[in-house]
Motif scaffolding. Sequence first.
Motif, PDB file in Angstrom:
ATOM      1  N   HIS A   1       3.641 -16.269  21.203  1.00 19.94           N
ATOM      2  CA  HIS A   1       3.340 -15.840  22.571  1.00 19.94           C
ATOM      3  C   HIS A   1       2.879 -17.025  23.404  1.00 19.94           C
ATOM      4  CE1 HIS A   1       3.771 -11.526  21.772  1.00 19.94           C
ATOM      5  NE2 HIS A   1       3.412 -11.877  20.544  1.00 19.94           N
ATOM      6  N   CYS A   2       3.008 -16.873  24.700  1.00 21.47           N
ATOM      7  CA  CYS A   2       2.680 -17.920  25.657  1.00 21.47           C
ATOM      8  C   CYS A   2       1.182 -18.254  25.600  1.00 21.47           C
ATOM      9  CB  CYS A   2       3.052 -17.421  27.060  1.00 21.47           C
ATOM     10  SG  CYS A   2       2.606 -18.549  28.389  1.00 21.47           S
ATOM     11  N   PRO A   3       0.806 -19.520  25.848  1.00 23.88           N
ATOM     12  CA  PRO A   3      -0.611 -19.875  25.798  1.00 23.88           C
ATOM     13  C   PRO A   3      -1.405 -19.443  27.026  1.00 23.88           C
ATOM     14  CG  PRO A   3       0.694 -21.794  26.393  1.00 23.88           C
ATOM     15  CD  PRO A   3       1.676 -20.697  26.065  1.00 23.88           C
ATOM     16  N   TYR A   4      -0.755 -18.960  28.056  1.00 28.02           N
ATOM     17  CA  TYR A   4      -1.471 -18.793  29.316  1.00 28.02           C
ATOM     18  C   TYR A   4      -1.930 -17.356  29.565  1.00 28.02           C
ATOM     19  CZ  TYR A   4       0.356 -23.525  30.001  1.00 28.02           C
ATOM     20  OH  TYR A   4       0.668 -24.852  29.859  1.00 28.02           O
ATOM     21  N   CYS A   5      -1.333 -16.628  30.497  1.00 32.09           N
ATOM     22  CA  CYS A   5      -2.012 -15.470  31.089  1.00 32.09           C
ATOM     23  C   CYS A   5      -1.978 -14.221  30.211  1.00 32.09           C
ATOM     24  CB  CYS A   5      -1.429 -15.181  32.470  1.00 32.09           C
ATOM     25  SG  CYS A   5       0.090 -14.214  32.448  1.00 32.09           S
ATOM     26  N   ALA A   6      -2.613 -13.167  30.706  1.00 33.79           N
ATOM     27  CA  ALA A   6      -2.825 -11.941  29.923  1.00 33.79           C
ATOM     28  C   ALA A   6      -1.558 -11.132  29.694  1.00 33.79           C
ATOM     29  CB  ALA A   6      -3.863 -11.061  30.627  1.00 33.79           C
TER      30      ALA A   6
ATOM     31  N   GLN B   1       0.859 -12.367  28.164  1.00 31.83           N
ATOM     32  CA  GLN B   1       1.155 -12.807  26.791  1.00 31.83           C
ATOM     33  C   GLN B   1       2.634 -12.598  26.445  1.00 31.83           C
ATOM     34  OE1 GLN B   1      -0.830 -14.501  24.176  1.00 31.83           O
ATOM     35  NE2 GLN B   1      -1.375 -15.074  26.275  1.00 31.83           N
ATOM     36  N   CYS B   2       3.479 -13.183  27.270  1.00 30.80           N
ATOM     37  CA  CYS B   2       4.924 -13.052  27.068  1.00 30.80           C
ATOM     38  C   CYS B   2       5.320 -13.471  25.655  1.00 30.80           C
ATOM     39  CB  CYS B   2       5.664 -13.933  28.070  1.00 30.80           C
ATOM     40  SG  CYS B   2       5.534 -13.343  29.757  1.00 30.80           S
ATOM     41  N   GLY B   3       6.174 -12.681  25.061  1.00 27.79           N
ATOM     42  CA  GLY B   3       6.735 -13.071  23.778  1.00 27.79           C
ATOM     43  C   GLY B   3       7.712 -14.220  23.979  1.00 27.79           C
TER      44      GLY B   3
ATOM     45  N   LEU C   1      10.250 -15.122  31.225  1.00 27.08           N
ATOM     46  CA  LEU C   1       9.116 -16.045  31.228  1.00 27.08           C
ATOM     47  C   LEU C   1       8.984 -16.601  32.639  1.00 27.08           C
ATOM     48  CD1 LEU C   1       9.856 -18.278  28.081  1.00 27.08           C
ATOM     49  CD2 LEU C   1       8.250 -16.361  28.195  1.00 27.08           C
ATOM     50  N   CYS C   2       7.804 -17.075  32.983  1.00 24.57           N
ATOM     51  CA  CYS C   2       7.692 -17.823  34.234  1.00 24.57           C
ATOM     52  C   CYS C   2       7.732 -19.316  33.907  1.00 24.57           C
ATOM     53  CB  CYS C   2       6.435 -17.435  35.007  1.00 24.57           C
ATOM     54  SG  CYS C   2       4.899 -18.143  34.394  1.00 24.57           S
ATOM     55  N   ILE C   3       7.695 -20.134  34.929  1.00 22.88           N
ATOM     56  CA  ILE C   3       7.836 -21.581  34.738  1.00 22.88           C
ATOM     57  C   ILE C   3       6.729 -22.143  33.841  1.00 22.88           C
ATOM     58  CG2 ILE C   3       6.593 -22.074  36.899  1.00 22.88           C
ATOM     59  CD1 ILE C   3       9.516 -24.142  35.591  1.00 22.88           C
ATOM     60  N   LYS C   4       5.556 -21.526  33.856  1.00 21.63           N
ATOM     61  CA  LYS C   4       4.484 -22.018  32.988  1.00 21.63           C
ATOM     62  C   LYS C   4       4.861 -21.800  31.522  1.00 21.63           C
ATOM     63  CE  LYS C   4       1.256 -19.522  35.108  1.00 21.63           C
ATOM     64  NZ  LYS C   4       1.901 -19.019  36.330  1.00 21.63           N
ATOM     65  N   GLY C   5       5.446 -20.652  31.228  1.00 20.67           N
ATOM     66  CA  GLY C   5       5.856 -20.378  29.856  1.00 20.67           C
ATOM     67  C   GLY C   5       6.978 -21.295  29.391  1.00 20.67           C
ATOM     68  N   TRP C   6       7.977 -21.508  30.244  1.00 22.22           N
ATOM     69  CA  TRP C   6       9.105 -22.364  29.829  1.00 22.22           C
ATOM     70  C   TRP C   6       8.638 -23.770  29.484  1.00 22.22           C
ATOM     71  CZ3 TRP C   6      12.043 -21.884  35.072  1.00 22.22           C
ATOM     72  CH2 TRP C   6      12.434 -20.555  35.279  1.00 22.22           C
TER      73      TRP C   6
ATOM     74  N   MET D   1       1.823 -13.808  37.522  1.00 24.38           N
ATOM     75  CA  MET D   1       2.334 -13.155  36.314  1.00 24.38           C
ATOM     76  C   MET D   1       3.759 -12.658  36.611  1.00 24.38           C
ATOM     77  SD  MET D   1      -0.009 -10.194  34.550  1.00 24.38           S
ATOM     78  CE  MET D   1      -1.463 -11.104  34.090  1.00 24.38           C
ATOM     79  N   PRO D   2       4.673 -13.549  36.972  1.00 20.71           N
ATOM     80  CA  PRO D   2       5.968 -13.097  37.511  1.00 20.71           C
ATOM     81  C   PRO D   2       6.730 -12.085  36.661  1.00 20.71           C
ATOM     82  CG  PRO D   2       5.696 -15.435  37.894  1.00 20.71           C
ATOM     83  CD  PRO D   2       4.542 -15.017  37.028  1.00 20.71           C
ATOM     84  N   PRO D   3       6.750 -12.192  35.326  1.00 25.41           N
ATOM     85  CA  PRO D   3       7.527 -11.189  34.573  1.00 25.41           C
ATOM     86  C   PRO D   3       7.017  -9.756  34.749  1.00 25.41           C
ATOM     87  CG  PRO D   3       7.177 -13.135  33.234  1.00 25.41           C
ATOM     88  CD  PRO D   3       6.290 -13.288  34.445  1.00 25.41           C
ATOM     89  N   LEU D   4       5.759  -9.595  35.182  1.00 25.55           N
ATOM     90  CA  LEU D   4       5.242  -8.249  35.459  1.00 25.55           C
ATOM     91  C   LEU D   4       6.018  -7.584  36.594  1.00 25.55           C
ATOM     92  CD1 LEU D   4       3.166  -5.895  35.493  1.00 25.55           C
ATOM     93  CD2 LEU D   4       1.575  -7.416  36.662  1.00 25.55           C
TER      94      LEU D   4
HETATM   95  S1  SF4 Z   1       3.696 -14.625  32.929  1.00 21.47           S
HETATM   96 FE1  SF4 Z   1       4.043 -16.835  32.671  1.00 21.47          FE
HETATM   97  S2  SF4 Z   1       2.011 -17.627  32.184  1.00 21.47           S
HETATM   98 FE2  SF4 Z   1       1.911 -15.433  31.860  1.00 21.47          FE
HETATM   99  S3  SF4 Z   1       2.342 -15.150  29.701  1.00 21.47           S
HETATM  100 FE3  SF4 Z   1       4.295 -14.957  30.795  1.00 21.47          FE
HETATM  101  S4  SF4 Z   1       5.208 -16.996  30.753  1.00 21.47           S
HETATM  102 FE4  SF4 Z   1       3.042 -17.207  30.243  1.00 21.47          FE
END
Ligand code: SF4
Length: 711
Positions: A26-31, A33-35, A60-65, A195-198
């Motif tokens: 899972h992503c290190p950043y927001c809640a 927690q994208c797989g 994913l958003c750019i932070k996750g990529w 949290m763009p994927p939301l």
């Molecule tokens: S929304 Fe972006 S920052 Fe948050 S968990 Fe997904 S990829 Fe990571």
Amino acid sequence: MTLEVIGVQQNLVAISAHASTATATHCPYCAFQCGMRLTVADDAVTIVGDPDFPVNKGALCIKGWTAAETLAHPDRLHTPLVRNTRGNLTPATWDDALDRIADGIRATQARHGVDAVGVFGGGSLTNEKTYLLGKFARVALGTRNIDYNGRFCMSSAAAAGLRAFGIDRGLPFPIEDIAHADVILLVGSNPSETMPPLMQYFQAQRANGGTLIVVDPRRTVTAQTATMHLRLTPGSDAALANGLLHVVLRDGFIDRGFLAERTVGFDEIAGIAATYWPERTEKITGVPELQLAQAARLLGRAARPMVLTARGGEQQSQGVANTLAYINLALALGKRGRPFTSFGTITGQGNGQGGREHGQKCDQLPGYRRIDDPAARAHVAAVWGIDAADIPGAGSSAFELLDTMGEKDGLRALILIGSNPVVSAPNAVHIEERFRALDLLVVSEFFLSETARLAHVVVPSAQWAEEEGTMTNLEGRVILRRRAVDAPDGVRTDLEIIAAVADRLGKGDHFRYSGASAVFDELCRATAGGPADYSGMSWARIEASGGIFWPCPSADHEGTPRIFAERFATPDGRARFHPVRHQSPAEEPDADYPLYLTTGRVLAQYQSGTQTRRIPRLAGMASEPFAEINPAAARRAGIADGTLLALVTRRGRAIARARLTRDIREDTVFVPFHWGGLSSVNRLTNPALDPTSRMPEFKVCAVRLESHPAS
Ligand code: SF4
């Protein structure tokens, strides 16, 4: 600038590691927690969104990529650092660093008492770290002083949820329910950027014929997608919620049968709401009467209304009251036959939910137990193998704890993991001064953050992809982060560091585990019977199921996606209304400081920016803070678009670049908080605390704009 739904992407970054197959993590950043799936091949890490994880569904958003770019980053710490007699941080061996820490703790305790040594944790730490840090404070240090940066994030929502529902789980329902609500009131949240994927769930809701009403002083990217935007005055949330309730009541949208069956206290609320007639509400909130009535009617007529709050209404000195006012509205919109009342709060930090459940709060023991509850103390003491009387009582909350650093009866030594308060705490100049007054500051970090630069000892720790542990996402779903790459030589995990310090303090017997999963097994036992009961979980079960919602009280229990389906977690099973009246923020504009200042986040940065400011693609998208100003306000202050300006409050000055836009109220300036030094907007923010949650008022203070000589 922002994508609302981002598809499966990939990112390559060079790294020294063993070749491996794809690891689901899972992503290190927001809640959210994208797989994601990490593959290491030919010394490069590939990240793709995990299409099988049911929350982000591959997005994913750019932070996750770009998350893997922190792993082999040239700024990475590979060796402990110890401050020498000339005041410089110099490389040291692990033995020297750990000895310095243990000697410093013992000396501080001998001179000033056990409570002079404190611990500060973070809402991005895994559940295992959160749990062990709380145990370390109480068992190895014997201090009552432990708190964490989640106090700056979720504490108002948590306190309101506990009061109204008897339990605090951010979303008491799975995220997919958003797509099925017919009207959503989204308060103080901008998921298009944070949290763009939301946003795929809001888009599905719109595609299903639903309506989205956004409450925000700014016309954010999210507000631009909404059916309605209520552009309220900062600090007027409770009045807005009461005004909406007024119209809902007046126009007869209340199901009294539902209220009688499932709630307590409505009559008093109705009396208060009656005094928030639309003209009065407009005066306080700036939301036009007609808009208010239209929004209330949309909510009142909805078969499946939903109210979601976030930091906008919560990070205020009235944050608990604001959240309770929105809960009152959500409860009043309830109708018989509904499975739940559709109120939720959108958690921010990666483990913002789990981080507040397992003992790193000053008043709490694992499982969301109260530290002053004798039965809770006895249960946890038995798991820890100590006498209940040896568990200290409640300590000070985060800001109050930091505020005492170096003071006569305050903290003299602090161990800090997973946080950067020099950037993220309010009134940051003052907080930095307090850090400098400590006799011993120990920071566990993977980069030399602004706070780590002030430390006496810095220990280099492993990052998310290099270690294992569980996280509890914004829905209360417990998920497993798997290790995908080896940690660099010289780096240790936080669990190893905590155990090593405990060992040197003579408490090592309490901190010997075969691995992080064994820590989780003990955490589960400690939570048994508590409000956040994980006792039926194990890593194997979580991995096999893709995540388990708490509470999960036995090995044959499937978990609880909809926690309030049958009853609320109060003694009689009914939710509680709470009387709330509008109160002004602690500081309002005046002749010297004529505008409101509000703070928040941008797409390309995360929290204090320790990781994301170091990633070139993210820095390229957001390299410095901007001040979003209405052109009318800018004209009055003599500020031109694109120029540097100084923002001045009663606490200090900060520098930002002017961004003129009609998307913000004329009386309000917005600045994101991800940068340090003179670019830190938290040099300006007001540490006025909510009386219950002790949440600082990040979202509202009074500010003046001045031209900057460099502009
Ligand atoms: S929304 Fe972006 S920052 Fe948050 S968990 Fe997904 S990829 Fe990571």
